[in-house]
Structure formats: structure tokens, C-alpha cells
Design a protein around this motif. Structure first.
Motif, PDB file in Angstrom:
ATOM      1  N   SER A 164       0.816  -1.211   0.000  1.00  0.00           N
ATOM      2  CA  SER A 164       0.000   0.000   0.000  1.00  0.00           C
ATOM      3  C   SER A 164       0.853   1.265   0.000  1.00  0.00           C
ATOM      4  CB  SER A 164      -0.947   0.007   1.200  1.00  0.00           C
ATOM      5  OG  SER A 164      -0.215   0.020   2.399  1.00  0.00           O
ATOM      6  N   GLY A 165       2.134   1.116   0.334  1.00  0.00           N
ATOM      7  CA  GLY A 165       3.036   2.255   0.299  1.00  0.00           C
ATOM      8  C   GLY A 165       2.875   3.173   1.499  1.00  0.00           C
ATOM      9  N   GLY A 166       3.713   4.203   1.521  1.00  0.00           N
ATOM     10  CA  GLY A 166       3.617   5.194   2.598  1.00  0.00           C
ATOM     11  C   GLY A 166       4.469   4.890   3.808  1.00  0.00           C
ATOM     12  N   TYR A 199       8.299  -0.678  -0.373  1.00  0.00           N
ATOM     13  CA  TYR A 199       7.649  -1.783  -1.062  1.00  0.00           C
ATOM     14  C   TYR A 199       8.176  -1.964  -2.489  1.00  0.00           C
ATOM     15  CZ  TYR A 199       4.726   1.190  -4.027  1.00  0.00           C
ATOM     16  OH  TYR A 199       4.293   2.081  -4.968  1.00  0.00           O
ATOM     17  N   SER A 200       8.690  -0.858  -3.043  1.00  0.00           N
ATOM     18  CA  SER A 200       9.219  -0.898  -4.417  1.00  0.00           C
ATOM     19  C   SER A 200      10.553  -1.639  -4.504  1.00  0.00           C
ATOM     20  CB  SER A 200       9.423   0.529  -4.919  1.00  0.00           C
ATOM     21  OG  SER A 200      10.364   1.207  -4.105  1.00  0.00           O
ATOM     22  N   GLY A 201      11.171  -1.859  -3.332  1.00  0.00           N
ATOM     23  CA  GLY A 201      12.467  -2.530  -3.299  1.00  0.00           C
ATOM     24  C   GLY A 201      13.627  -1.606  -2.989  1.00  0.00           C
ATOM     25  N   SER A 202      13.397  -0.309  -2.945  1.00  0.00           N
ATOM     26  CA  SER A 202      14.468   0.631  -2.583  1.00  0.00           C
ATOM     27  C   SER A 202      14.916   0.385  -1.149  1.00  0.00           C
ATOM     28  CB  SER A 202      13.976   2.069  -2.713  1.00  0.00           C
ATOM     29  OG  SER A 202      13.630   2.363  -4.033  1.00  0.00           O
ATOM     30  N   THR A 203      16.224   0.349  -0.962  1.00  0.00           N
ATOM     31  CA  THR A 203      16.763   0.041   0.368  1.00  0.00           C
ATOM     32  C   THR A 203      17.675   1.159   0.869  1.00  0.00           C
ATOM     33  OG1 THR A 203      18.545  -1.194  -0.727  1.00  0.00           O
ATOM     34  CG2 THR A 203      16.681  -2.471   0.125  1.00  0.00           C
ATOM     35  N   TYR A 204      17.736   1.239   2.209  1.00  0.00           N
ATOM     36  CA  TYR A 204      18.572   2.228   2.882  1.00  0.00           C
ATOM     37  C   TYR A 204      19.195   1.520   4.083  1.00  0.00           C
ATOM     38  CZ  TYR A 204      15.367   5.027   0.155  1.00  0.00           C
ATOM     39  OH  TYR A 204      14.623   5.537  -0.881  1.00  0.00           O
ATOM     40  N   ARG A 221       7.769  -0.947  11.475  1.00  0.00           N
ATOM     41  CA  ARG A 221       7.274  -0.080  10.413  1.00  0.00           C
ATOM     42  C   ARG A 221       7.706   1.362  10.698  1.00  0.00           C
ATOM     43  NH1 ARG A 221       0.933   1.062   8.969  1.00  0.00           N
ATOM     44  NH2 ARG A 221       1.194   2.683  10.574  1.00  0.00           N
ATOM     45  N   VAL A 222       8.207   2.019   9.693  1.00  0.00           N
ATOM     46  CA  VAL A 222       8.693   3.393   9.829  1.00  0.00           C
ATOM     47  C   VAL A 222       7.829   4.309   8.979  1.00  0.00           C
ATOM     48  CG1 VAL A 222      10.669   4.942   9.544  1.00  0.00           C
ATOM     49  CG2 VAL A 222      11.038   2.545  10.190  1.00  0.00           C
ATOM     50  N   THR A 223       7.357   5.382   9.580  1.00  0.00           N
ATOM     51  CA  THR A 223       6.511   6.328   8.854  1.00  0.00           C
ATOM     52  C   THR A 223       7.352   7.227   7.955  1.00  0.00           C
ATOM     53  OG1 THR A 223       6.674   8.107  10.488  1.00  0.00           O
ATOM     54  CG2 THR A 223       5.022   6.385  10.893  1.00  0.00           C
TER      55      THR A 223
END
Lengths: 119, 107
Positions: free
Chosen positions: A31-33, A55-60, A99-101
Motif C-alpha cells: 500500500s506504500g507510505g 515496497y518498491s524494493g528501494s533500500t537504505y 514499520r517506519v513512517t
């Protein structure tokens, strides 16, 4: 109500790869966000952010762990995972998924799982 | 990396008293990205305050946050028995970092 649950081996041998999975319920990763994160806490110590994934796969990743960390996501299973390579006793800790906002606050946490690195 | 230093390390107070916990950053932090957590033994941390001063859902109004730049404060106006725990501040700059924690103990 979002719930997160960690799963994986509680004992890992030195030099091996630690692998954990977090299953999310009550909400969809797709759902993203939000960012989906791993955080650890050494016994009796403070908190250390490991990294997170969108959710797109971008990582940090935490720069201090970046060379050994891989976080991935499986939106079909509503899960995300952590791999930490070349572990030593210093990686013994309670590992939390969370979960991080967008505001970078951590609003939901799993119960945590203790991973011990020992031969 | 932004380093957060919390003080005091341990705070001994009695129920009903006011608690003031400090979090100082090694460089300026956006107030939007400063949060506070409470952790009790054997439990995951719980979000109390985000955006430096906004209470998270379900958090009693005796908890308040303030500050800007490099100095932030968590205040508990009247301590209840369930408030005795460890408190962490957290920020996001180029990475998420946490303070080392303040232990709030019963005097």
C-alpha cells in the motif's frame, strides 16, 4: 491494527549468514507510505538501526553495517527479510522488525527475536 | 552520522513527580524527524512522541515533547507507576540513530 512477527533461527554459527523474516498482518506492505525496517538491540544495550526497505524494493542501510546487510521484500507474502553475512559474537542481539513512517518515526514493532552467534 | 546524547543516564523520582529527560544532538536535527520511545523490560519500544512534540495514538497527555535544533526534551508531568522504564530519543538525518537511553527508576 498492524502486527509484525519475526521468524528465523535463534542460533547462528560465526562466519555464517543470519537470516530473519518479518511477516506483516493487518496491513499491506504494497500500500506504500511506509518503510519496513530492521533494528537490533544488543543484550542490555541501546537500539541500533540496521536498515529499511520500501515496497518498491528501494533500500537504505546503516553505513556501519552496509557491507554485510541485505534487506528484501516479498509483497506477495506480505513479508520482508534480513540477511546479515559474516556474523560474529558481536552480532548477538534481539532483532526487531518494525514499520517506519514517512516522518521516520517507528510506529509498529515486532516482539523481537533473540539471535545468538555461537559455535 | 548524528550522535544523540541523552541525560541523565538514570533518573530517580517518585510517582506524582515531574520528569524531564534531555536529548542533545551533535548537529541540528529537523524537528519533523525527532521521536521518543518508552521501553519496558522484555518488551519492544513503544512510540510516544513524533515530530518532536506530537503524541502518538493512545499516549496519555501527561507525556509531552519539545525542543528544536540540537536540544530536545521529553516531559512527563505527573509520574504514574507504569511510567518507570527506559526512554530513547531517535532522529533521522541521513540515517536513523538513537540516543543511549535514560532509565527512569522509582526513588
Amino acid at each position: 491494527q498492524v502486527q509484525l512477527q519475526e521468524s528465523g533461527p535463534g542460533l547462528v554459527k560465526p562466519s555464517q549468514t543470519l537470516s530473519l523474516t518479518c511477516t506483516v498482518s493487518g496491513g499491506s506492505i504494497s500500500s506504500g507510505g511506509y518503510y519496513w525496517s530492521w533494528i537490533r538491540q544488543h543484550p542490555g544495550k541501546g537500539l541500533e538501526w540496521i536498515g529499511y526497505i520500501y515496497y518498491s524494493g528501494s533500500t537504505y542501510y546503516n553505513p556501519s553495517l552496509k557491507s554485510r546487510v541485505t534487506i528484501s521484500v516479498d509483497t506477495s507474502k506480505n513479508q520482508f527479510s534480513l540477511k546479515l553475512s559474516s556474523v560474529t559474537a558481536a552480532d548477538t542481539a534481539v532483532y526487531y522488525c518494525a514499520r517506519v513512517t514517512r516522518g521516520q518515526a517507528i510506529d509498529y514493532w515486532g516482539q523481537g527475536t533473540l539471535v545468538t552467534v555461537s559455535s | 552520522e548524528i550522535v544523540l546524547t541523552q541525560s541523565p543516564g538514570t533518573l530517580s523520582l517518585s510517582p506524582g513527580e515531574r520528569a524531564t529527560l534531555s536529548c542533545r544532538a551533535s548537529q541540528s536535527v529537523s524537528s519533523s524527524y525527532l521521536a521518543w520511545y518508552q521501553q519496558k523490560p522484555g518488551q519492544a519500544p513503544r512510540l510516544l512522541i513524533y515530530g518532536a512534540s506530537s503524541r502518538a495514538t493512545g499516549i496519555p497527555d501527561r507525556f509531552s515533547g519539545s525542543g528544536s535544533g540540537t536540544d530536545f526534551t521529553l516531559t512527563i508531568s505527573r509520574l504514574e507507576p507504569e511510567d518507570f522504564a527506559v526512554y530513547y530519543c531517535q532522529q533521522y538525518g541521513s540515517a536513523i540513530t538513537f540516543g543511549q537511553g535514560t532509565r527512569l527508576e522509582i526513588k
